[in-house]
Motif scaffolding. Structure first.
Motif, PDB file in Angstrom:
ATOM      1  N   GLY A  37      -7.112   8.035  11.410  1.00 19.10           N
ATOM      2  CA  GLY A  37      -6.623   7.149  10.354  1.00 19.10           C
ATOM      3  C   GLY A  37      -6.655   7.803   8.996  1.00 19.10           C
ATOM      4  O   GLY A  37      -5.698   7.712   8.217  1.00 19.10           O
ATOM      5  N   MET A  38      -7.769   8.474   8.668  1.00 18.56           N
ATOM      6  CA  MET A  38      -7.866   9.159   7.387  1.00 18.56           C
ATOM      7  C   MET A  38      -6.818  10.255   7.266  1.00 18.56           C
ATOM      8  O   MET A  38      -6.195  10.431   6.205  1.00 18.56           O
ATOM      9  CB  MET A  38      -9.260   9.768   7.220  1.00 18.56           C
ATOM     10  CG  MET A  38      -9.454  10.465   5.883  1.00 18.56           C
ATOM     11  SD  MET A  38     -10.977  11.418   5.737  1.00 18.56           S
ATOM     12  CE  MET A  38     -10.604  12.844   6.743  1.00 18.56           C
ATOM     13  N   PHE A  39      -6.598  10.981   8.351  1.00 12.06           N
ATOM     14  CA  PHE A  39      -5.659  12.103   8.318  1.00 12.06           C
ATOM     15  C   PHE A  39      -4.241  11.640   7.994  1.00 12.06           C
ATOM     16  O   PHE A  39      -3.561  12.227   7.149  1.00 12.06           O
ATOM     17  CB  PHE A  39      -5.687  12.843   9.657  1.00 12.06           C
ATOM     18  CG  PHE A  39      -4.856  14.097   9.679  1.00 12.06           C
ATOM     19  CD1 PHE A  39      -5.366  15.280   9.176  1.00 12.06           C
ATOM     20  CD2 PHE A  39      -3.571  14.097  10.188  1.00 12.06           C
ATOM     21  CE1 PHE A  39      -4.612  16.444   9.193  1.00 12.06           C
ATOM     22  CE2 PHE A  39      -2.803  15.245  10.204  1.00 12.06           C
ATOM     23  CZ  PHE A  39      -3.326  16.427   9.703  1.00 12.06           C
ATOM     24  N   ILE A  40      -3.788  10.552   8.652  1.00  9.92           N
ATOM     25  CA  ILE A  40      -2.405  10.122   8.397  1.00  9.92           C
ATOM     26  C   ILE A  40      -2.274   9.529   6.994  1.00  9.92           C
ATOM     27  O   ILE A  40      -1.220   9.656   6.350  1.00  9.92           O
ATOM     28  CB  ILE A  40      -1.898   9.136   9.469  1.00  9.92           C
ATOM     29  CG1 ILE A  40      -2.790   7.896   9.562  1.00  9.92           C
ATOM     30  CG2 ILE A  40      -1.776   9.824  10.815  1.00  9.92           C
ATOM     31  CD1 ILE A  40      -2.283   6.843  10.539  1.00  9.92           C
ATOM     32  N   ALA A  41      -3.354   8.895   6.481  1.00 10.59           N
ATOM     33  CA  ALA A  41      -3.304   8.358   5.117  1.00 10.59           C
ATOM     34  C   ALA A  41      -3.216   9.489   4.099  1.00 10.59           C
ATOM     35  O   ALA A  41      -2.474   9.399   3.108  1.00 10.59           O
ATOM     36  CB  ALA A  41      -4.526   7.486   4.848  1.00 10.59           C
ATOM     37  N   LEU A  42      -3.972  10.569   4.324  1.00 13.86           N
ATOM     38  CA  LEU A  42      -3.925  11.720   3.412  1.00 13.86           C
ATOM     39  C   LEU A  42      -2.638  12.513   3.574  1.00 13.86           C
ATOM     40  O   LEU A  42      -2.093  13.030   2.594  1.00 13.86           O
ATOM     41  CB  LEU A  42      -5.131  12.632   3.673  1.00 13.86           C
ATOM     42  CG  LEU A  42      -6.478  12.132   3.160  1.00 13.86           C
ATOM     43  CD1 LEU A  42      -7.612  12.973   3.733  1.00 13.86           C
ATOM     44  CD2 LEU A  42      -6.512  12.173   1.639  1.00 13.86           C
ATOM     45  N   GLN A 127       1.912   0.692   0.953  1.00 11.39           N
ATOM     46  CA  GLN A 127       1.382   1.639   1.934  1.00 11.39           C
ATOM     47  C   GLN A 127       0.141   2.346   1.386  1.00 11.39           C
ATOM     48  O   GLN A 127      -0.876   2.483   2.076  1.00 11.39           O
ATOM     49  CB  GLN A 127       2.460   2.662   2.307  1.00 11.39           C
ATOM     50  CG  GLN A 127       2.080   3.577   3.453  1.00 11.39           C
ATOM     51  CD  GLN A 127       3.071   4.724   3.638  1.00 11.39           C
ATOM     52  OE1 GLN A 127       3.661   5.207   2.676  1.00 11.39           O
ATOM     53  NE2 GLN A 127       3.255   5.159   4.873  1.00 11.39           N
ATOM     54  N   GLY A 128       0.220   2.803   0.137  1.00 11.90           N
ATOM     55  CA  GLY A 128      -0.926   3.469  -0.481  1.00 11.90           C
ATOM     56  C   GLY A 128      -2.100   2.540  -0.677  1.00 11.90           C
ATOM     57  O   GLY A 128      -3.260   2.912  -0.451  1.00 11.90           O
ATOM     58  N   PHE A 129      -1.821   1.281  -1.072  1.00 13.58           N
ATOM     59  CA  PHE A 129      -2.904   0.326  -1.337  1.00 13.58           C
ATOM     60  C   PHE A 129      -3.583  -0.105  -0.044  1.00 13.58           C
ATOM     61  O   PHE A 129      -4.810  -0.183   0.019  1.00 13.58           O
ATOM     62  CB  PHE A 129      -2.339  -0.894  -2.073  1.00 13.58           C
ATOM     63  CG  PHE A 129      -3.403  -1.829  -2.567  1.00 13.58           C
ATOM     64  CD1 PHE A 129      -4.064  -1.579  -3.756  1.00 13.58           C
ATOM     65  CD2 PHE A 129      -3.759  -2.947  -1.841  1.00 13.58           C
ATOM     66  CE1 PHE A 129      -5.066  -2.423  -4.219  1.00 13.58           C
ATOM     67  CE2 PHE A 129      -4.760  -3.809  -2.283  1.00 13.58           C
ATOM     68  CZ  PHE A 129      -5.413  -3.548  -3.482  1.00 13.58           C
ATOM     69  N   LEU A 130      -2.802  -0.386   0.984  1.00 17.96           N
ATOM     70  CA  LEU A 130      -3.368  -0.873   2.239  1.00 17.96           C
ATOM     71  C   LEU A 130      -4.034   0.242   3.042  1.00 17.96           C
ATOM     72  O   LEU A 130      -5.020   0.015   3.747  1.00 17.96           O
ATOM     73  CB  LEU A 130      -2.284  -1.550   3.072  1.00 17.96           C
ATOM     74  CG  LEU A 130      -1.745  -2.870   2.498  1.00 17.96           C
ATOM     75  CD1 LEU A 130      -0.532  -3.346   3.276  1.00 17.96           C
ATOM     76  CD2 LEU A 130      -2.832  -3.939   2.493  1.00 17.96           C
ATOM     77  N   GLY A 131      -3.503   1.465   2.938  1.00 12.82           N
ATOM     78  CA  GLY A 131      -4.047   2.565   3.735  1.00 12.82           C
ATOM     79  C   GLY A 131      -5.139   3.357   3.060  1.00 12.82           C
ATOM     80  O   GLY A 131      -5.893   4.083   3.722  1.00 12.82           O
ATOM     81  N   ILE A 188       6.796   8.282  11.967  1.00 12.90           N
ATOM     82  CA  ILE A 188       5.822   9.107  12.687  1.00 12.90           C
ATOM     83  C   ILE A 188       4.418   8.507  12.624  1.00 12.90           C
ATOM     84  O   ILE A 188       3.549   8.812  13.445  1.00 12.90           O
ATOM     85  CB  ILE A 188       5.825  10.559  12.126  1.00 12.90           C
ATOM     86  CG1 ILE A 188       5.112  11.509  13.093  1.00 12.90           C
ATOM     87  CG2 ILE A 188       5.176  10.603  10.753  1.00 12.90           C
ATOM     88  CD1 ILE A 188       5.146  12.945  12.659  1.00 12.90           C
ATOM     89  N   ASN A 189       4.183   7.612  11.664  1.00 17.82           N
ATOM     90  CA  ASN A 189       2.861   6.983  11.526  1.00 17.82           C
ATOM     91  C   ASN A 189       2.629   5.839  12.507  1.00 17.82           C
ATOM     92  O   ASN A 189       1.496   5.384  12.666  1.00 17.82           O
ATOM     93  CB  ASN A 189       2.691   6.417  10.104  1.00 17.82           C
ATOM     94  CG  ASN A 189       2.666   7.496   9.041  1.00 17.82           C
ATOM     95  OD1 ASN A 189       2.153   8.580   9.266  1.00 17.82           O
ATOM     96  ND2 ASN A 189       3.230   7.194   7.887  1.00 17.82           N
ATOM     97  N   LEU A 190       3.689   5.355  13.151  1.00 15.50           N
ATOM     98  CA  LEU A 190       3.575   4.109  13.899  1.00 15.50           C
ATOM     99  C   LEU A 190       2.640   4.227  15.105  1.00 15.50           C
ATOM    100  O   LEU A 190       1.776   3.372  15.306  1.00 15.50           O
ATOM    101  CB  LEU A 190       4.964   3.640  14.349  1.00 15.50           C
ATOM    102  CG  LEU A 190       5.970   3.360  13.222  1.00 15.50           C
ATOM    103  CD1 LEU A 190       7.275   2.814  13.789  1.00 15.50           C
ATOM    104  CD2 LEU A 190       5.388   2.379  12.217  1.00 15.50           C
TER     105      LEU A 190
END
Length: 536
Positions: A37-42, A127-131, A188-190
């Motif tokens: 999760g952290m990786f896809i957010a970054l 996306q930035g706020f929620l992730g 790709i994040n889905l």
């Protein structure tokens, strides 16, 4: 007779129910899921950086509008990261992470479906706020799940991912855009996002929610922090483009940010339960660690900004070519992980960090001779130094900064620690953008001073190019002369740009030299020996 025997009969003690602990393997699996999760957010911070032109073309948007695809994400993320500690205490780490992953996945889908630039900007902000909450929670979970030598490996993993994901962003984004379309930057994040959303509630057990914290929470402090960070990020992102305080909007946001920032600091230091624990800065290691996090943020994000920009503007590389060129940084960082993990168990982390910061400074020094014809071959050595050094610089900072804090302060302090890295990146990019603008003009003026009719090389070049252009233009000598002078201007501007990039890398080098000199001021921190947080 004890209360237990009275309640349950003679000699019968009723034990309080205990929460089932995760097995050591279960902790590793749960931690790995959170790392995804952290990786896809970054990754999503920089995944669009090499593809903004394609996104703008697809949504019929100009360059200034398209820049907000990245800016809106950064503003939203930088606001929610310091809030994450308080939110995790209210909702629990498990449920906040699951909600954050679900929101990130849904908004990724919406970004891929965006129908115009306005909808894209709105979805990217969401996306930035929620992730964004997923990022600091992985840092605190490393110390919650593991103890002793294992926490060194966990911190090394977190440090590697936190610097590797933004580095790989342009590579992944460029490849996806070239082979599919910009929509797939978000689609790709889905799959990983849905996996994390489902798996985290099943696997992660660290703490319990405490909804009573909603009463008496520092809501004015939250509002001040949001205004401060939001306006600051806007000022830093848009300042270089609009000549800083010469623009009315930038001047207004800068003043609002400064006033809200002072009010937020006063509020945080005087309120009993502030949303961000600034009092943790009284710890020397934490204060220095935040400074080092800030400087590594400058180095990681500013170089990710500068290198693709140079390759696109000066070399004219495509999104895929840019991605492939910067990919070597990630490869060398990954190769450094096993060596770092071995050394971290045997060598004082402060000296490993000093090696990493020194290596990063050397990589910036290797960037400074940059010329207009540099490609992947010339960039390989400085990027190798940078990638290898990133692992040795970032991972020890995590352990030295957060490892010495008591568990009660870890969540809120982790938000501040991660904020400093992102804030360093924002300021580093803004300063580098200003350096590119101002120093390009300065270098161009200095070059122009030597491009006069008295210069024999210039006259020879103009004559040769003019003769070629006259032949191409059907014998029109006047137009041939104009074409030659225009080409001369283009060459001079290209060289001025290249020298400005060298100046920007030199400024980053100075930052890392300062950081290296401050390392001995940190106290040694051994791996925590107490039980992990899920054991109570």
């Amino acid at each position: 007779m004890t209360a237990a025997t009275a309640a349950g009969g003679p000699g019968v003690a009723i034990a309080a129910p205990r929460k089932k602990e995760l097995s050591p393997r279960g902790k590793i699996v749960a931690f790995a899921i959170m790392c995804v999760g952290m990786f896809i957010a970054l990754l999503d911070i920089q995944i669009v950086s090499a593809s903004l032109r394609d996104i703008g073309g697809g949504l019929s948007a100009g360059t200034d509008e398209t820049a907000w695809v990245q800016t809106s994400y950064l503003i939203a993320e930088i606001i929610v990261i310091p809030l994450s500690g308080w939110l995790a205490r209210v909702m629990s780490t498990r449920w906040l992470f699951a909600v954050s992953a679900a929101g990130f996945t849904l908004t990724s889908l919406l970004c891929g479906w965006a129908w115009d630039i306005q909808s894209m900007i709105a979805f990217r902000a969401l996306q930035g706020f929620l992730g964004g909450s997923m990022i600091p929670m992985v840092f605190t979970s490393a110390f919650a799940f593991f103890a002793g030598p294992r926490v060194v490996v966990a911190a090394a993993t977190v440090g590697a991912l936190s610097s590797l994901a933004p580095t790989l962003g342009p590579t992944v984004g460029g490849w996806i855009t070239d082979h599919y379309s910009w929509h797939w930057l978000f689609f790709i994040n889905l799959v990983p996002g849905l996996f994390v959303t489902i798996a985290v509630p099943l696997m992660v057990r660290i703490d319990e929610p405490d909804w009573s914290l909603l009463k008496g929470a520092d809501y004015p402090g939250m509002l001040l922090m949001a205004i401060f960070l939001g306006c600051l990020e806007y000022t830093l992102e848009e300042g270089p483009r609009w000549d800083w305080l010469d623009d009315d909007t930038i001047r207004l946001t800068a003043w609002i940010s400064a006033i809200a920032g002072v009010a937020f600091i006063v509020r945080s230091l005087t309120y009993a339960n502030p949303v961000v624990d600034l009092r943790a800065l009284k710890s020397r290691n934490f204060a220095l660690g935040c400074l080092f996090s800030f400087i590594t943020g400058i180095g990681i994000f500013a170089t990710i900004y500068l290198t693709p920009l140079f390759l696109g503007r000066v070399r004219g590389f495509s999104a895929l070519d840019i991605g492939l060129t910067v990919f070597s940084t990630g490869l060398f960082q990954v190769s450094a992980i096993p060596l770092y993990t071995i050394l971290a168990k045997r060598v004082d982390l402060r000296w490993l960090m000093m090696v990493g910061l020194t290596g990063f400074a050397l990589s910036m020094w290797n960037f400074t001779p940059i010329t207009h014809d540099w490609g992947w071959r010339e960039l390989l050595l400085p990027q190798a130094f940078r990638g290898f050094s990133q692992q040795f610089a970032v991972a020890p900072i995590v352990t030295l900064t957060l490892g010495g804090l008591p568990p009660a302060r870890l969540k809120q302090a982790s938000g501040l620690f991660n904020l400093m890295r992102n804030l360093g990146g924002a300021i580093g990019i803004a300063v580098c953008g200003t350096i590119l603008n101002d120093r390009t003009n300065l270098h161009f003026e200095r070059l122009a001073e030597h491009l006069t009719p008295a210069s024999d090389p210039m006259r020879a070049l103009v004559a040769r190019v003019a003769a070629s252009d006259v032949a191409t233009l059907g014998g029109d000598a006047l137009r041939g002369q104009e074409a030659a002078l225009k080409q001369l201007w283009t060459l001079a501007y290209r060289e001025a740009q290249t020298m400005a990039y060298a100046d920007a890398f030199l400024v980053i080098l100075v930052c890392f030299v300062i950081a290296t000199l401050l390392v001995p001021a940190m106290r040694k921190v051994g791996p925590p020996k107490g039980p992990s947080a899920d054991a109570h």
